[in-house]
Design a protein around this motif. Structure first.
Motif, PDB file in Angstrom:
ATOM      1  N   VAL A  54      -4.390   6.444  -3.523  1.00 11.07           N
ATOM      2  CA  VAL A  54      -3.968   5.264  -2.786  1.00 11.07           C
ATOM      3  C   VAL A  54      -3.713   4.157  -3.805  1.00 11.07           C
ATOM      4  N   LEU A  55      -2.542   3.555  -3.686  1.00  2.51           N
ATOM      5  CA  LEU A  55      -2.147   2.464  -4.581  1.00  2.51           C
ATOM      6  C   LEU A  55      -1.966   1.218  -3.709  1.00  2.51           C
ATOM      7  N   ALA A  56      -2.400   0.074  -4.202  1.00  2.60           N
ATOM      8  CA  ALA A  56      -2.332  -1.125  -3.365  1.00  2.60           C
ATOM      9  C   ALA A  56      -2.254  -2.391  -4.211  1.00  2.60           C
ATOM     10  N   LYS A  57      -1.873  -3.455  -3.525  1.00  2.00           N
ATOM     11  CA  LYS A  57      -1.873  -4.802  -4.098  1.00  2.00           C
ATOM     12  C   LYS A  57      -2.472  -5.723  -3.040  1.00  2.00           C
ATOM     13  N   PRO A  58      -3.413  -6.566  -3.449  1.00  3.49           N
ATOM     14  CA  PRO A  58      -4.021  -7.475  -2.465  1.00  3.49           C
ATOM     15  C   PRO A  58      -2.994  -8.464  -1.897  1.00  3.49           C
ATOM     16  N   LEU A  59      -3.203  -8.842  -0.666  1.00  4.37           N
ATOM     17  CA  LEU A  59      -2.393  -9.888  -0.033  1.00  4.37           C
ATOM     18  C   LEU A  59      -2.777 -11.210  -0.675  1.00  4.37           C
ATOM     19  N   ARG A  60      -1.812 -11.984  -1.050  1.00  8.69           N
ATOM     20  CA  ARG A  60      -2.088 -13.289  -1.683  1.00  8.69           C
ATOM     21  C   ARG A  60      -1.825 -14.416  -0.733  1.00  8.69           C
ATOM     22  N   ASN A  87       5.613   1.897  -9.015  1.00  8.43           N
ATOM     23  CA  ASN A  87       5.866   0.645  -8.311  1.00  8.43           C
ATOM     24  C   ASN A  87       5.108  -0.506  -8.979  1.00  8.43           C
ATOM     25  N   VAL A  88       5.840  -1.538  -9.377  1.00  8.72           N
ATOM     26  CA  VAL A  88       5.220  -2.681 -10.062  1.00  8.72           C
ATOM     27  C   VAL A  88       4.259  -3.448  -9.158  1.00  8.72           C
ATOM     28  N   SER A  89       4.362  -3.255  -7.857  1.00 12.61           N
ATOM     29  CA  SER A  89       3.450  -3.923  -6.930  1.00 12.61           C
ATOM     30  C   SER A  89       2.073  -3.286  -6.903  1.00 12.61           C
ATOM     31  N   ALA A  90       1.970  -2.059  -7.343  1.00 13.90           N
ATOM     32  CA  ALA A  90       0.689  -1.352  -7.312  1.00 13.90           C
ATOM     33  C   ALA A  90      -0.233  -1.896  -8.404  1.00 13.90           C
ATOM     34  N   GLN A  91      -1.299  -2.571  -7.994  1.00 13.59           N
ATOM     35  CA  GLN A  91      -2.261  -3.145  -8.937  1.00 13.59           C
ATOM     36  C   GLN A  91      -3.601  -2.418  -8.911  1.00 13.59           C
ATOM     37  N   ASP A  92      -3.964  -1.890  -7.764  1.00 16.16           N
ATOM     38  CA  ASP A  92      -5.245  -1.211  -7.603  1.00 16.16           C
ATOM     39  C   ASP A  92      -4.987   0.241  -7.226  1.00 16.16           C
ATOM     40  N   ILE A  93      -5.930   1.100  -7.605  1.00 14.44           N
ATOM     41  CA  ILE A  93      -5.765   2.523  -7.343  1.00 14.44           C
ATOM     42  C   ILE A  93      -7.112   3.141  -6.979  1.00 14.44           C
ATOM     43  N   GLY A  94      -7.053   4.082  -6.062  1.00 15.05           N
ATOM     44  CA  GLY A  94      -8.209   4.899  -5.724  1.00 15.05           C
ATOM     45  C   GLY A  94      -7.742   6.342  -5.672  1.00 15.05           C
ATOM     46  N   VAL A 148       0.852  -1.187   0.000  1.00 14.06           N
ATOM     47  CA  VAL A 148       0.000   0.000   0.000  1.00 14.06           C
ATOM     48  C   VAL A 148       0.889   1.239   0.000  1.00 14.06           C
ATOM     49  N   GLY A 149       0.474   2.241  -0.752  1.00 19.14           N
ATOM     50  CA  GLY A 149       1.177   3.514  -0.810  1.00 19.14           C
ATOM     51  C   GLY A 149       0.166   4.630  -0.968  1.00 19.14           C
ATOM     52  N   GLU A 150       0.585   5.843  -0.624  1.00 15.57           N
ATOM     53  CA  GLU A 150      -0.329   6.977  -0.689  1.00 15.57           C
ATOM     54  C   GLU A 150       0.405   8.212  -1.191  1.00 15.57           C
ATOM     55  N   ASN A 151      -0.225   8.918  -2.105  1.00 16.06           N
ATOM     56  CA  ASN A 151       0.239  10.227  -2.551  1.00 16.06           C
ATOM     57  C   ASN A 151      -0.828  11.235  -2.189  1.00 16.06           C
ATOM     58  N   ILE A 152      -0.389  12.362  -1.642  1.00 18.20           N
ATOM     59  CA  ILE A 152      -1.330  13.434  -1.328  1.00 18.20           C
ATOM     60  C   ILE A 152      -0.798  14.737  -1.917  1.00 18.20           C
TER      61      ILE A 152
END
Length: 95
Positions: A89-95, A62-69, A31-35
C-alpha cells in the motif's frame, strides 16, 4: 485474502484499499495498492510489479507516494495454490 483464499483488490466485505486505509485512521490524499499471489520471493514480486502494464509500476513510481506498507502472508496447503499473498500500500497524507 489469506483467510478466504481469494485474490483481489476488493475485500470479502467489499471494501477497497482507500476504505481500509481510512479505517486505520490514515487521512490520505493519495492511495494505491499492489497485490500479488504465488511468487516465492520479494525479488520476483517486485520484478513482476515493475514489468506490469496494469498500474503496479505506476503506483511504485508515483511521485505522490510518500508512505509505504508491505506484507507477505504464507498459507501452507492453500486450496488456490497461491501459497503466499503479497500486498503493498502506497499513500500520501492529506494536507
Amino acid at each position: 485474502m489469506v483467510t478466504n483464499s481469494f485474490f483481489g483488490h476488493a475485500g470479502s466485505n467489499g471494501k477497497q484499499v482507500g476504505d481500509r486505509v481510512t479505517d486505520q485512521g490514515y487521512r490520505w490524499g493519495f492511495v494505491g495498492e499492489n497485490i500479488a499471489a504465488g511468487q516465492g520471493s520479494v525479488a520476483t514480486v517486485v520484478d513482476s510489479w515493475m514489468k506490469s502494464t496494469s498500474g503496479h509500476c505506476e503506483n511504485i513510481m508515483n511521485v505522490s507516494a510518500q508512505d509505504i506498507g508491505v506484507a507477505c502472508v504464507a498459507k501452507p496447503n492453500d486450496p488456490k495454490n497461491f501459497g503466499s499473498y503479497w500486498t503493498m500500500v502506497l499513500a500520501k497524507p492529506l494536507r
